[in-house]
Scaffold this active site. Structure first.
Site, PDB file in Angstrom:
ATOM      1  N   LYS A 164       0.808  -1.211   0.000  1.00  0.00           N
ATOM      2  CA  LYS A 164       0.000   0.000   0.000  1.00  0.00           C
ATOM      3  C   LYS A 164       0.846   1.269   0.000  1.00  0.00           C
ATOM      4  O   LYS A 164       1.986   1.270   0.467  1.00  0.00           O
ATOM      5  CB  LYS A 164      -0.906   0.022   1.238  1.00  0.00           C
ATOM      6  CG  LYS A 164      -1.822  -1.169   1.369  1.00  0.00           C
ATOM      7  CD  LYS A 164      -2.735  -1.028   2.559  1.00  0.00           C
ATOM      8  CE  LYS A 164      -2.005  -1.056   3.878  1.00  0.00           C
ATOM      9  NZ  LYS A 164      -1.506  -2.395   4.222  1.00  0.00           N
ATOM     10  N   LYS A 180      -5.556   5.136   1.875  1.00  0.00           N
ATOM     11  CA  LYS A 180      -4.716   3.979   1.571  1.00  0.00           C
ATOM     12  C   LYS A 180      -5.153   3.387   0.238  1.00  0.00           C
ATOM     13  O   LYS A 180      -6.338   3.152   0.014  1.00  0.00           O
ATOM     14  CB  LYS A 180      -4.841   2.907   2.664  1.00  0.00           C
ATOM     15  CG  LYS A 180      -4.275   3.304   4.011  1.00  0.00           C
ATOM     16  CD  LYS A 180      -4.351   2.132   4.978  1.00  0.00           C
ATOM     17  CE  LYS A 180      -3.744   2.466   6.322  1.00  0.00           C
ATOM     18  NZ  LYS A 180      -3.762   1.297   7.239  1.00  0.00           N
ATOM     19  N   ASP A 292       3.045  -9.416  10.800  1.00  0.00           N
ATOM     20  CA  ASP A 292       4.051  -8.412  10.446  1.00  0.00           C
ATOM     21  C   ASP A 292       4.127  -7.397  11.580  1.00  0.00           C
ATOM     22  O   ASP A 292       3.721  -6.247  11.444  1.00  0.00           O
ATOM     23  CB  ASP A 292       3.680  -7.746   9.122  1.00  0.00           C
ATOM     24  CG  ASP A 292       4.831  -6.927   8.548  1.00  0.00           C
ATOM     25  OD1 ASP A 292       5.959  -7.050   9.066  1.00  0.00           O
ATOM     26  OD2 ASP A 292       4.603  -6.163   7.599  1.00  0.00           O
TER      27      ASP A 292
END
Length: 507
Positions: A164, A180, A292
């Site tokens: 993104k 985004k 993540d």
């Protein structure tokens, strides 16, 4: 005549050259930095749909279609909160693996068999079989949409990641939000187009990660999760139904700057984080892990930590037949968790989040410059989470205990106060100058600290050799503690109805 012909020919050549150059440079979306030949790809064929090194074109197309279908089914599963159809097969995959790993070829034996027969799977053939580009998120109104972002002001690029790009914009000249969208120059799109030469399909594959994140932002409602304000589907770059998510705006988490702030603010970040992880461990979707997990996945909004990147979150718990299957590997330490009778690694999602909180946040932010009477408890919290002796329930309980001790002033009861000087109180007065610097301070040109009461302010002044006076303000921190300016003199005192000055008279 000959010179004229040469001049005309030269002019034609120059015109052709300039025309070609302008056509190349002003193609929409052209970026000279992205036009460099890539290693291992012949420049003449790079990006060409007719060039498939080492594999059949139809096989490549079906592989991409399979990935799109798999990503879409994941989105639907999170939206409907359904367990994965092939749970056993999926759960044995390493959870650290990213959702999009296009470098590795994954062609199933079933697809190969169908290709040999010359038949494409109906669910993956191009003829209208791809999942819908638009996913109805059914968000609760009021909802921001395309109309709201058509006339934005103050557009600023904030950054980009694997998939993104994020922008800051101002809507209606009043509301600052984050937008985004899929980054066409990002790793996901570049790798996919390089391998499959299908920009629209590669975009669809990447866009489902944003859809998944939006669904999770909608389903997981918590004070430390970024708010989703809306979204917009519109045609862009010759691709129909490109997606833009509209979210709450936060400030990037800069660890170096955070280390220079007061312990109170750093403790707030850690407390925000454990409250978030406690919610994720007991969320309506089950135990959620952040695969993540890095500081860049978080932002700060009004002093509170909020997670902003959820496209790599997962609710899948690893299956097991013995404890050896429940192995968690980190760069500096490994753990083996117990395998439950249900065949699941017990609390693996929770423990993974907790250890990441320890290694990225607790070790740097919790103990340093903390009040001395709180350090034993803080050291115990850091050590227990670093060894995974505690779960998230015990960790959040201990940090809430620290908050209570700090807000109530109880931590001062065990401190020995040796007051050597007397101070004169001067109501409704302030000292505008005569500042000195201390660390950490809420003011970059002076010594501005928070205290529980006047007694603690006197103790701070006694410990600073420069301090000859201090000024109580009417400002408080997030814990309700009072902000105090410490001064190196009291030669110039001025009236101020909102402040009280204390001047050292003995000692």
């Amino acid at each position: 005549m000959r010179r004229r012909k040469i001049a005309v020919a030269a002019g034609c050549c120059l015109s052709f050259f300039l025309g070609t150059l302008l056509n190349v440079l002003f193609i929409p979306g052209f970026d000279p930095h992205q036009q460099q030949p890539r290693r291992g790809v012949t420049p003449a064929f790079a990006g060409s749909p007719l060039y498939w090194p080492g594999e059949d074109r139809e096989s490549q197309r079906l592989e991409l279609a399979r990935q799109i279908r798999e990503r879409y089914e994941e989105v639907v599963r999170y939206q409907k909160h359904q367990a994965p159809a092939a749970a056993a097969r999926r759960l044995v995959r390493p959870l650290e693996r990213r959702l999009m790993d296009l470098a590795q070829q994954r062609t199933s034996s079933e697809q190969t068999l169908r290709l040999e027969k010359g038949k494409a799977p109906q669910a993956e053939s191009r003829g209208g079989s791809y999942p819908e580009a638009k996913v109805d998120l059914a968000l609760n109104p009021p909802l921001l949409g395309c109309r709201d972002i058509h006339n934005v002001t103050s557009l600023h690029y904030l950054g980009s990641g694997y998939t993104k790009a994020v922008y800051k914009v101002v809507l209606n000249r009043t509301l600052a939000v984050a937008l985004k969208s899929v980054d066409f120059g990002g790793h996901d799109i570049e790798n996919c187009v390089k391998q499959y030469a299908a920009l629209e399909d590669c975009y669809r594959l990447a866009s489902y990660k944003i859809v998944k994140e939006m669904i999770l932002l909608q389903r997981l409602q918590h004070a430390n999760i970024l708010q989703l304000y809306g979204y917009c589907y519109q045609d862009s770059n010759d691709i129909p139904d490109t997606l833009t998510a509209i979210t709450e705006l936060g400030s990037p988490l800069e660890m170096i700057q955070l280390l220079q702030t007061s312990w109170e603010d750093r403790f707030r970040i850690c407390l925000s984080l454990v409250r978030l992880l406690h919610y994720l461990a007991h969320s309506p979707l089950g135990s959620v892990t952040l695969l993540d997990f890095r500081p860049r996945q978080f932002v700060i909004v009004d002093g509170e930590l909020k997670v902003t990147d959820l496209d790599d979150a997962s609710i899948e718990e690893s299956s097991c037949t013995s404890n050896r299957d429940c192995f968690i590997e980190f760069p500096a330490k490994n753990f083996t968790l117990p395998c439950s009778v249900e065949g699941r690694c017990r609390n693996m999602n929770e423990k993974r989040n907790l250890y990441n909180a320890y290694r990225f946040f607790f070790t740097y932010l919790l103990p340093h410059s903390a009040p001395s009477s709180l350090r034993p408890l803080l050291d115990m919290i850091v050590n227990a989470t670093g060894e995974l002796h505690w779960g998230i329930d015990e960790t959040v309980a201990q940090l809430e205990k620290v908050l209570h001790l700090y807000k109530s002033g109880t931590y001062l009861q065990n401190a020995t106060r040796m007051l050597k000087a007397e101070y004169q109180q001067i109501p409704e007065a302030a000292i505008p100058d005569e500042n000195y610097r201390c660390w950490p301070s809420y003011h970059h040109k002076g010594c501005l600290l928070s205290v529980f009461d006047v007694g603690e302010a006197i103790e701070v002044c006694e410990n600073h050799s420069q301090c000859k006076a201090f000024v109580l303000t009417n400002q408080t921190t997030w814990t309700g503690r009072q902000l105090v300016f410490f001064k190196m003199g009291s030669n110039h005192i001025v009236p101020d109805p909102d402040k009280i000055t204390y001047v050292k008279v003995t000692g």
